[in-house]
Design a protein around this motif. Structure first.
Motif, mmCIF file in Angstrom:
data_model
loop_
_atom_site.group_PDB
_atom_site.id
_atom_site.type_symbol
_atom_site.label_atom_id
_atom_site.label_comp_id
_atom_site.label_asym_id
_atom_site.label_seq_id
_atom_site.Cartn_x
_atom_site.Cartn_y
_atom_site.Cartn_z
ATOM 1 N N UNK A 130 -21.596 -19.731 -41.686
ATOM 2 C CA UNK A 130 -20.342 -20.411 -42.028
ATOM 3 C C UNK A 130 -19.772 -21.204 -40.855
ATOM 4 N N UNK A 131 -20.493 -21.230 -39.733
ATOM 5 C CA UNK A 131 -19.985 -21.907 -38.531
ATOM 6 C C UNK A 131 -20.512 -23.327 -38.445
ATOM 7 N N UNK A 132 -19.624 -24.255 -38.122
ATOM 8 C CA UNK A 132 -20.042 -25.611 -37.780
ATOM 9 C C UNK A 132 -20.641 -25.575 -36.375
ATOM 10 N N UNK A 133 -21.802 -26.175 -36.216
ATOM 11 C CA UNK A 133 -22.493 -26.188 -34.928
ATOM 12 C C UNK A 133 -22.371 -27.573 -34.296
ATOM 13 N N UNK A 134 -21.837 -27.597 -33.054
ATOM 14 C CA UNK A 134 -21.608 -28.846 -32.335
ATOM 15 C C UNK A 134 -22.488 -28.913 -31.092
ATOM 16 N N UNK A 135 -23.688 -29.509 -31.176
ATOM 17 C CA UNK A 135 -24.446 -29.786 -29.945
ATOM 18 C C UNK A 135 -23.738 -30.899 -29.160
ATOM 19 N N UNK A 136 -23.685 -30.747 -27.824
ATOM 20 C CA UNK A 136 -22.964 -31.715 -26.998
ATOM 21 C C UNK A 136 -23.751 -31.979 -25.717
ATOM 22 N N UNK A 137 -23.454 -33.109 -25.099
ATOM 23 C CA UNK A 137 -24.040 -33.460 -23.809
ATOM 24 C C UNK A 137 -22.901 -33.876 -22.891
ATOM 25 N N UNK A 138 -22.962 -33.431 -21.653
ATOM 26 C CA UNK A 138 -21.926 -33.840 -20.709
ATOM 27 C C UNK A 138 -22.405 -33.743 -19.277
ATOM 28 N N UNK A 139 -21.622 -34.303 -18.381
ATOM 29 C CA UNK A 139 -21.836 -34.174 -16.951
ATOM 30 C C UNK A 139 -20.461 -34.157 -16.303
ATOM 31 N N UNK A 140 -20.303 -33.350 -15.275
ATOM 32 C CA UNK A 140 -18.986 -33.156 -14.675
ATOM 33 C C UNK A 140 -18.349 -34.480 -14.267
ATOM 34 N N UNK A 141 -19.151 -35.441 -13.864
ATOM 35 C CA UNK A 141 -18.640 -36.724 -13.401
ATOM 36 C C UNK A 141 -17.924 -37.517 -14.495
ATOM 37 N N UNK A 142 -18.138 -37.166 -15.748
ATOM 38 C CA UNK A 142 -17.431 -37.828 -16.853
ATOM 39 C C UNK A 142 -17.014 -36.820 -17.914
ATOM 40 N N UNK A 143 -17.044 -35.548 -17.557
ATOM 41 C CA UNK A 143 -16.669 -34.429 -18.404
ATOM 42 C C UNK A 143 -17.607 -34.263 -19.589
ATOM 43 N N UNK A 144 -17.452 -35.042 -20.613
ATOM 44 C CA UNK A 144 -18.270 -34.932 -21.828
ATOM 45 C C UNK A 144 -18.603 -36.337 -22.289
ATOM 46 N N UNK A 145 -19.831 -36.546 -22.742
ATOM 47 C CA UNK A 145 -20.244 -37.886 -23.167
ATOM 48 C C UNK A 145 -20.474 -37.983 -24.667
ATOM 49 N N UNK A 146 -21.204 -37.007 -25.241
ATOM 50 C CA UNK A 146 -21.574 -37.116 -26.642
ATOM 51 C C UNK A 146 -21.424 -35.792 -27.372
ATOM 52 N N UNK A 147 -21.348 -35.890 -28.693
ATOM 53 C CA UNK A 147 -21.428 -34.708 -29.553
ATOM 54 C C UNK A 147 -22.120 -35.112 -30.844
ATOM 55 N N UNK A 148 -22.727 -34.133 -31.505
ATOM 56 C CA UNK A 148 -23.375 -34.384 -32.788
ATOM 57 C C UNK A 148 -22.531 -33.770 -33.891
ATOM 58 N N UNK A 149 -22.147 -34.576 -34.866
ATOM 59 C CA UNK A 149 -21.367 -34.073 -35.990
ATOM 60 C C UNK A 149 -22.144 -32.961 -36.692
ATOM 61 N N UNK A 150 -21.494 -31.836 -37.008
ATOM 62 C CA UNK A 150 -22.204 -30.719 -37.651
ATOM 63 C C UNK A 150 -22.952 -31.113 -38.922
ATOM 64 N N UNK A 151 -22.452 -32.122 -39.647
ATOM 65 C CA UNK A 151 -23.112 -32.533 -40.885
ATOM 66 C C UNK A 151 -24.490 -33.133 -40.629
ATOM 67 N N UNK A 152 -24.769 -33.513 -39.374
ATOM 68 C CA UNK A 152 -26.038 -34.148 -39.049
ATOM 69 C C UNK A 152 -27.011 -33.212 -38.343
ATOM 70 N N UNK A 153 -26.571 -31.995 -38.058
ATOM 71 C CA UNK A 153 -27.379 -31.092 -37.229
ATOM 72 C C UNK A 153 -28.693 -30.713 -37.901
ATOM 73 N N UNK A 154 -28.660 -30.355 -39.171
ATOM 74 C CA UNK A 154 -29.885 -29.907 -39.825
ATOM 75 C C UNK A 154 -30.938 -31.007 -39.875
ATOM 76 N N UNK A 155 -30.518 -32.245 -40.096
ATOM 77 C CA UNK A 155 -31.465 -33.352 -40.195
ATOM 78 C C UNK A 155 -31.882 -33.890 -38.833
ATOM 79 N N UNK A 156 -31.064 -33.651 -37.785
ATOM 80 C CA UNK A 156 -31.347 -34.195 -36.452
ATOM 81 C C UNK A 156 -31.157 -33.101 -35.395
ATOM 82 N N UNK A 157 -31.941 -32.026 -35.452
ATOM 83 C CA UNK A 157 -31.710 -30.886 -34.548
ATOM 84 C C UNK A 157 -31.975 -31.172 -33.079
ATOM 85 N N UNK A 158 -32.676 -32.285 -32.769
ATOM 86 C CA UNK A 158 -32.967 -32.600 -31.368
ATOM 87 C C UNK A 158 -32.052 -33.683 -30.813
#
Length: 498
Positions: A287-315
């Motif tokens: 029942x949990x929305x899963x949010x994969x994210x990418x970041x670097x301290x120099x810009x805090x956070x850059x990207x996130x993947x919408x949970x609705x897209x996780x199953x089709x785009x797990x990488x």
């Protein structure tokens, strides 16, 4: 979900976004309402202002206590710059952070302070114990700080040398909190279990984004996965942020019936999730929305993947978060075409102010944004990504030699210097190899007598935190060199995986 307001404010104004009597922080001792949190910030800010001058750096070396949670906002209200020190660090690393930052005050606990020698403390620095920090009494009211003013220095390892301080403004931290609260769709009904170290940008944002949404944060220092499971049950947590090694442990843990299904939101950064792990998390926490994210301290956070897209785009690591402009850039400065590898470049108001007192490394990492991406400075990450036809990004690899151990960015040089400092080895190269539990494990490729390994391990256990410990040692009569006579690190990385 918080409004996506692009106007930054002084960091200590965040508690005002919550309902005054709603819980802002909950732990074993009970709860602090937003009204009580703001009062505690003011009291601690007044105490700090009496001990440090405007713009001074104030360091904290603490576990996830109430004082540790409040210090980022209290220091901002007092016109100071907060320098949180990773509680897992040992004497040598702490001494470096204190000296490099020029901190005038260190707040810690008696047992921790006792591990430091007099020469580890800068001559102008004072110390205070956490128990002396007031949470009540007369205090400072909300500040009128310039959002562009420096608010914090977070130390992160570089590809060479010792950890470097990333300078973050009030605006960087404020807009990061608003952005994350918005795209995670946090609400005042949420209870965020904060298990990551507050010295990390990801860990500190657990606090700030929760309060930006008017929700309640539950700080937790844990020893084992079962401690996290118990806390989810006890505090009825809805949200959990983690790094891949923690998810491995949690997937192996025993969960009471219905508890795993009670979580509504999982967020990941500090290393990419594998497709296999994504599937396992989706099965365990249905029942949990899963949010994969990418970041670097120099810009805090850059990207996130919408949970609705996780199953089709797990990488995938997704698209740019609010307030960020992110794109793969070719070596000639043009935007990489779909399917073409490029360096991930991040522009916009989340970009930090550079490295503390390090103009050379700042000039290397912080450079003008490509005109087609945005104005001002951008962070050139050194990481290679590929964008697909949908505009989703996939992480390919790191251009530098950083090792990612349990969510910690480890400098090979720092490990190598520690190995060589005791004389057990003649030469050393630290290499990261894939590890299912840690993300990467450190393999030490060393020249010398293997009979000295036991003594070397014993010494390093006393000197280094666990995430800097090599998991394996490979001993050689001499290490390979390239045509220029330098250590052949590429060859050693290949040998480490054999």
């Amino acid at each position: 979900m918080t409004d996506l307001d692009p106007i930054a404010r002084p960091l200590d104004h965040l508690p005002a976004r919550g309902a005054s009597d709603a819980p802002a922080l909950t732990d074993r001792a009970g709860s602090l309402s937003f009204r009580e949190l703001d009062h505690a910030i003011g009291a601690l800010a007044a105490w700090l202002a009496a001990r440090a001058g405007s713009g001074d750096r104030v360091a904290s070396w603490l576990p996830k206590t109430r004082v540790a949670c409040i210090l980022p906002l209290a220091a901002a209200r007092a016109g100071l710059v907060h320098v949180p020190v990773n509680p897992a660090l040992r004497r040598a690393q702490v001494a470096h952070v204190l000296a490099d930052s020029g901190a005038t005050l260190l707040i810690s606990q008696p047992a921790r302070l006792a591990t430091l020698a007099p020469e580890d403390l800068p001559p102008v620095m004072g110390t205070a114990v956490e128990a002396d920090c007031p949470m009540d009494g007369p205090g400072l009211t909300a500040s009128m700080a310039d959002p562009a003013a420096l608010a914090a220095i977070l130390y992160t390892s570089g590809s060479t040398g010792r950890p470097k301080g990333v300078m973050l403004s009030h605006a960087n931290l404020w807009l990061g909190a608003i952005s994350v609260a918005h795209y995670l769709r946090l609400t005042p009904a949420d209870r965020v279990l904060a298990v990551l170290p507050l010295s990390f940008d990801y860990g500190q944002n657990q606090l700030l984004s929760t309060w930006a949404a008017g929700a309640s944060v539950v700080p937790l220092d844990y020893l084992a996965a079962r401690d996290v499971v118990k806390a989810v049950v006890r505090f009825d947590a809805t949200t959990l942020a983690g790094v891949p090694p923690l998810w491995v442990q949690l997937l192996e843990a025993d969960w009471p019936a219905g508890t795993a299904a009670s979580l509504r939101r999982l967020t990941n950064s500090g290393g990419a999730l594998t497709p296999r792990m994504v599937r396992a998390l989706r099965d365990r926490f249905p029942r949990a929305d899963l949010y994969p994210m990418y970041g670097l301290t120099e810009a805090f956070r850059s990207t996130y993947l919408d949970p609705a897209l996780v199953d089709a785009h797990p990488d995938s690591i997704g698209r740019a978060i609010p307030f960020a402009a992110v794109a793969p850039v070719r070596a000639d400065g043009r935007r990489a075409a779909p399917g073409e590898p490029g360096e991930l470049v991040h522009a916009g108001p989340l970009v930090a102010q550079g490295y503390w007192q390090d103009a050379e490394r700042t000039a290397h990492r912080f450079r003008p944004a490509p005109p087609w991406l945005g104005e001002g400075m951008a962070v050139w990450s050194g990481d290679t990504v590929v964008e697909d036809a949908m505009g989703l990004l996939r992480f390919v690899g790191r251009d530098d030699e950083m090792i990612k151990v349990a969510g910690n960015r480890v400098s090979p040089q720092e490990v190598e210097e520690a190995i060589l400092s005791g004389g057990e080895a003649l030469e050393a190269v630290a290499v990261g190899v894939r590890d299912d539990r840690l993300g990467q494990a450190i393999v030490a490729m060393v020249a010398g007598d293997a009979a000295r390994e036991a003594g070397l391990r014993t010494r390093l256990r006393a000197e280094l935190p666990s995430f800097l410990q090599p998991q394996q040692y490979r001993w050689f009569a001499e290490l390979p060199r390239n045509a220029n006579g330098k250590l052949d690190r590429a060859a050693l990385r290949r040998l480490a995986t054999e």
